[in-house]
Motif scaffolding. Sequence first.
Motif, short mmCIF file in Angstrom:
data_model
loop_
_atom_site.label_atom_id
_atom_site.label_comp_id
_atom_site.label_asym_id
_atom_site.label_seq_id
_atom_site.Cartn_x
_atom_site.Cartn_y
_atom_site.Cartn_z
N THR A 1 0.82 -1.39 0.33
CA THR A 1 -0.23 0.14 0.01
C THR A 1 0.71 1.42 0.40
O THR A 1 2.31 1.38 0.97
N ALA A 2 0.39 2.13 -1.12
CA ALA A 2 1.25 3.33 -0.48
C ALA A 2 0.42 5.03 -0.23
O ALA A 2 1.44 5.55 0.82
N ALA A 3 -0.92 4.49 0.52
CA ALA A 3 -1.16 5.09 0.33
C ALA A 3 -2.76 4.82 0.77
O ALA A 3 -3.36 4.38 0.29
N ASN A 4 -3.14 4.49 1.89
CA ASN A 4 -4.47 4.21 2.57
C ASN A 4 -5.78 4.94 2.13
O ASN A 4 -5.69 6.56 2.58
N PHE A 5 -6.75 4.58 1.80
CA PHE A 5 -8.10 4.86 1.34
C PHE A 5 -7.90 5.66 -0.30
O PHE A 5 -8.37 6.59 -0.40
N ALA A 6 -6.38 6.25 -0.46
CA ALA A 6 -6.30 7.07 -1.78
C ALA A 6 -7.20 7.46 -2.68
O ALA A 6 -7.35 8.83 -3.51
N LYS A 7 -7.63 6.13 -3.07
CA LYS A 7 -8.56 6.27 -4.00
C LYS A 7 -9.76 6.41 -3.97
O LYS A 7 -10.34 6.23 -4.49
N GLY A 8 -10.01 6.88 -2.41
CA GLY A 8 -11.83 6.81 -1.80
C GLY A 8 -12.17 8.16 -2.50
O GLY A 8 -14.04 8.08 -3.16
N ILE A 9 -11.95 8.95 -2.81
CA ILE A 9 -12.00 10.57 -4.06
C ILE A 9 -13.26 10.14 -4.80
O ILE A 9 -14.27 10.42 -5.48
N ARG A 10 -12.12 9.52 -6.04
CA ARG A 10 -12.61 9.54 -7.96
C ARG A 10 -13.50 7.93 -7.76
O ARG A 10 -13.75 7.46 -8.62
N MET A 11 -13.29 7.17 -6.89
CA MET A 11 -13.53 5.71 -7.64
C MET A 11 -14.56 5.48 -6.50
O MET A 11 -15.32 4.15 -7.29
N ASN A 12 -15.27 5.72 -5.93
CA ASN A 12 -16.77 5.42 -5.52
C ASN A 12 -16.87 3.93 -5.81
O ASN A 12 -17.83 2.90 -5.59
#
Length: 268
Positions: free
Chosen positions: A177-188
């Motif tokens: 993991t590079a960043a936890n939850f980092a895709k949350g904004i754009r991936m829904n």
Amino acid sequence: MLRNTAGIDAGGSLIKMVYQENGRMHFKKFPINEHDSAISWLKLSVPSLTVSLTGGKSSIIQKKYFPESVIIPEFQATCEGTRFLLEAENKSIGDNYLIVNIGTGTSWHVVKGDKVERILGSGIGGGTFTGLGSLLTKVRGYRQLTCLSEEGNKNNVDLMVKDIYESAESPVNGELTAANFAKGIRMNPSEADRMASLSNMIAETIVLLTSQAATIHQIKSAVIIGSATAGNKPLRHALESYLDMVGVTPVFLEKGEYCGAIGAHLSV
């Protein structure tokens, strides 16, 4: 005639009981907010009990139900229960190891021979899984959230190393993991994906701290206990995988969530 004895661990989330009736040891747990009915059930099921207590809410239980009982310090009870189970379950790991107790939060203890020392604590644990999980989803309850996390894919929420480097050669494992939850904004992401990511973040945090403690104290094995891993396959699998990656051998105990109650029971 054998005495009926019990050890009770009254913690932040659960009340766990280990009781001996006619020479046989039994195990039972209830949510801590059901402690009244839990103690009533115990008294009806096993009359004439001699009890020892441990855990953060043990004084409440003592005053209300067992004024003649003894309270054992929580860390002492946990470590003594761990020693007992290591022998009872035939787990041979030598005299030096870490105890990682993942309950509502997480505590670390280092064992070197007969000496035991608590070295670290974190607010990340089972309480994080349940509390933050209930904010990230519409689901309530530890078991239901665990089932949800099994269905999810953390890669839909977490930014992975391979996502950053894409076709380029990565300096570290691309599956990390590079960043936890980092895709949350754009991936829904789905609720299941969110829970899978949360479970992974908890595991990564615990393993990072365990690895640092193991390095400082020159230890190769960690005994993982506490209620948070009971029935939580994704969390346990992630802990095993990451600990193996950092060179620490994980040891899971079949009744590890009852270490505190067992330790209290041993003092009766």
